[in-house]
Motif scaffolding. Structure first.
Motif, mmCIF file in Angstrom:
data_model
loop_
_atom_site.group_PDB
_atom_site.id
_atom_site.type_symbol
_atom_site.label_atom_id
_atom_site.label_comp_id
_atom_site.label_asym_id
_atom_site.label_seq_id
_atom_site.Cartn_x
_atom_site.Cartn_y
_atom_site.Cartn_z
ATOM 1 N N ASP A 109 1.656 5.615 4.049
ATOM 2 C CA ASP A 109 0.802 5.872 5.232
ATOM 3 C C ASP A 109 -0.258 4.613 5.622
ATOM 4 O O ASP A 109 -0.952 4.949 6.506
ATOM 5 C CB ASP A 109 0.125 7.172 5.177
ATOM 6 N N SER A 110 -0.141 3.492 5.027
ATOM 7 C CA SER A 110 -0.833 2.355 5.116
ATOM 8 C C SER A 110 -0.130 1.234 6.186
ATOM 9 O O SER A 110 1.411 1.259 5.978
ATOM 10 C CB SER A 110 -1.399 1.794 3.829
ATOM 11 N N LYS B 203 -2.246 7.172 0.711
ATOM 12 C CA LYS B 203 -3.713 6.849 1.130
ATOM 13 C C LYS B 203 -4.122 5.527 0.130
ATOM 14 O O LYS B 203 -5.406 5.502 0.129
ATOM 15 C CB LYS B 203 -4.504 8.110 0.342
ATOM 16 N N THR B 204 -3.162 4.673 -0.309
ATOM 17 C CA THR B 204 -3.575 3.674 -1.069
ATOM 18 C C THR B 204 -3.571 2.495 -0.290
ATOM 19 O O THR B 204 -2.664 2.084 0.533
ATOM 20 C CB THR B 204 -2.346 3.397 -2.333
ATOM 21 N N GLU B 205 -4.739 1.889 0.197
ATOM 22 C CA GLU B 205 -4.822 0.791 0.900
ATOM 23 C C GLU B 205 -4.446 -0.546 0.295
ATOM 24 O O GLU B 205 -4.784 -0.647 -0.952
ATOM 25 C CB GLU B 205 -6.348 0.567 1.625
ATOM 26 N N TYR C 99 0.029 -2.438 7.154
ATOM 27 C CA TYR C 99 -0.484 -3.803 7.191
ATOM 28 C C TYR C 99 0.688 -4.943 7.137
ATOM 29 O O TYR C 99 1.682 -4.822 6.525
ATOM 30 C CB TYR C 99 -1.163 -4.145 5.590
ATOM 31 N N PRO D 206 -1.614 -4.570 10.605
ATOM 32 C CA PRO D 206 -1.763 -3.534 11.693
ATOM 33 C C PRO D 206 -0.667 -3.795 13.075
ATOM 34 O O PRO D 206 -0.243 -2.847 13.425
ATOM 35 C CB PRO D 206 -3.198 -3.615 12.245
ATOM 36 N N LYS E 109 2.577 -2.169 12.778
ATOM 37 C CA LYS E 109 2.778 -0.527 12.414
ATOM 38 C C LYS E 109 3.934 0.103 13.254
ATOM 39 O O LYS E 109 4.601 0.863 12.640
ATOM 40 C CB LYS E 109 1.320 0.249 13.014
ATOM 41 N N GLY F 79 0.650 -1.265 -0.012
ATOM 42 C CA GLY F 79 0.022 0.055 -0.133
ATOM 43 C C GLY F 79 0.925 1.335 0.027
ATOM 44 O O GLY F 79 1.906 1.202 -0.315
ATOM 45 N N SER G 73 7.499 1.714 -1.329
ATOM 46 C CA SER G 73 6.517 1.641 -1.876
ATOM 47 C C SER G 73 6.247 2.147 -3.555
ATOM 48 O O SER G 73 7.150 2.994 -3.675
ATOM 49 C CB SER G 73 5.048 2.127 -1.151
#
Length: 385
Positions: free
Chosen positions: A178-179, A205-207, A181, A183, A186, A175, A200
């Protein structure tokens, strides 16, 4: 194996590049074809509608300047930066691939991308013994000067990152920066982004979606000298990474396991198919020695600050525009008739059509922008409609 040097580009060129990259139907291969063919990203942007029309479809909706400006501000806010292809800090081995990402978004220490590194992947539900082994291998490799690359997933990935230490590990995520995964990782991701490196190709803001992970895996394999699989089931994502590594000429290595454990079957299968059996870090270093001999750390120095923002990136360049092949309507008919639902390679199209490669590449570019082609591994294509 350093990247070639190309003419400098203006900030407008940077922004035009991002608009191309963020436009639907313009993936890595299509982008690279456009940049190779046209004298600048701005010229390539102008050409997209006409190329799509010639390909028999409607042009994709080109990403707006507003969209790109908003993304740039988000990247700055994150304390991250862009690294474009063909720049000094782009990973040298990844830069050799036809489907190399046109731009990477990174947070942390980009100098890690210039070190010969080892990728380590494996099962999310890995055994405690395998996690401990991955941790120890990661620590030993890092201590011997080899950063460890992985995908920040549960299990083996996490153990490898933690073993190498946050200052000597590269986490490639599916993602945006700022994602987070999974959780539970983190805090680990945040720590790596401060002293190691998080990478990345997706905008903020891409999940992460299922389709993003194979693309993430190609980056892991592309940066590394070789890929080590510690534990994996026969149909796991780790084996996809290993397959991608094989296709691009990287060393594939595997840890053998107990035959009755499903988590070992993937590794045992890889070894049967020719992967190098690994038992310690010295064997890993020996296995990648041939590729390591080809690896040259860039000697060019560019002013770099500990944190980077926006498009301030030194030099980015493009290849000189080659002579554009003149394509006749009959040529398009021939190529379009040869492409069906089954993937076919460019060499086969050349053989059956008798047309020059430049003409075929132009027709494929037009059809891609028209939304009529689907790309497959190995440079093969198939017809969508």
């Amino acid at each position: 194996m350093t990247s070639s040097r190309f003419p400098s580009m203006t900030e407008e060129d940077y922004r035009a590049s991002l608009r191309l990259i963020r436009t639907p139907r313009i993936g890595a291969v299509t982008y690279n074809r456009l940049i190779t063919r046209y004298s600048s990203p701005q010229e390539a942007l102008k050409a997209v509608p006409l190329l799509a029309k010639r390909g028999g479809g409607q042009a994709p909706k080109i990403a707006s300047e507003k969209t790109v400006n908003e993304e740039i501000e988000q990247v700055k806010t994150l304390g991250a930066r862009y690294i474009f292809r063909h720049t000094p800090y782009y990973p040298p081995l990844l830069d050799q691939l036809d489907n190399a990402p046109p731009v990477l978004l990174v947070k942390g220490n980009p100098r890690l991308l210039q070190k010969p590194a080892i990728a380590m992947v494996g099962a999310r539900n890995a055994s405690a013994a395998a996690c401990r082994f991955a941790h120890d291998l990661g620590q030993e490799l890092a201590n011997k000067g080899y950063p460890v690359i992985s995908g920040l997933a549960r299990g083996i990935d996490t153990a490898a990152h933690q073993g190498a230490g946050i200052e000597k590990t590269i986490a490639v995520i599916a993602g945006g920066l700022d994602s987070f995964y999974p959780p539970e990782n983190k805090e680990l991701q945040q720590a790596i982004s401060e002293k190691g490196l998080v990478v990345s190709e997706m905008p903020p803001k891409t999940e992460p979606k299922a389709r993003h992970f194979p693309a993430r895996n190609r980056i892991i394999a592309g940066i590394a000298l070789g890929v080590l699989v510690v534990e994996a089931s026969p149909k796991s994502g780790s084996l996809i990474t290993a397959k991608l590594a094989t296709e691009i000429g990287r060393e594939v290595m595997a840890i053998p396991g107990f035959p009755m454990d499903a988590r070992s079957q993937g590794c045992n299968q890889l070894i049967r198919e020719g992967a190098t059996l690994i038992q310690n870090s010295d064997q890993i270093i020996e296995a990648v020695s041939v590729m390591a001999a080809l690896f040259e750390e860039p000697t060019e120095k560019s002013p770099l600050e500990p944190r980077f923002s926006g498009l301030e990136n030194g030099q980015i360049g493009y290849r000189s525009s080659p002579a554009i092949a003149e394509v006749k309507a009959k040529d398009r008919e021939i190529i379009q008739s040869l492409i069906g639902s089954a993937p076919v390679g460019v060499n086969e199209l050349i053989r059956q059509s008798g047309l020059e490669n430049a003409i075929i590449q132009t027709i494929l570019l037009e059809m891609e922008l028209a939304g009529r082609l689907e790309s497959h591994a190995g440079g093969r294509v198939s017809l969508l409609f």
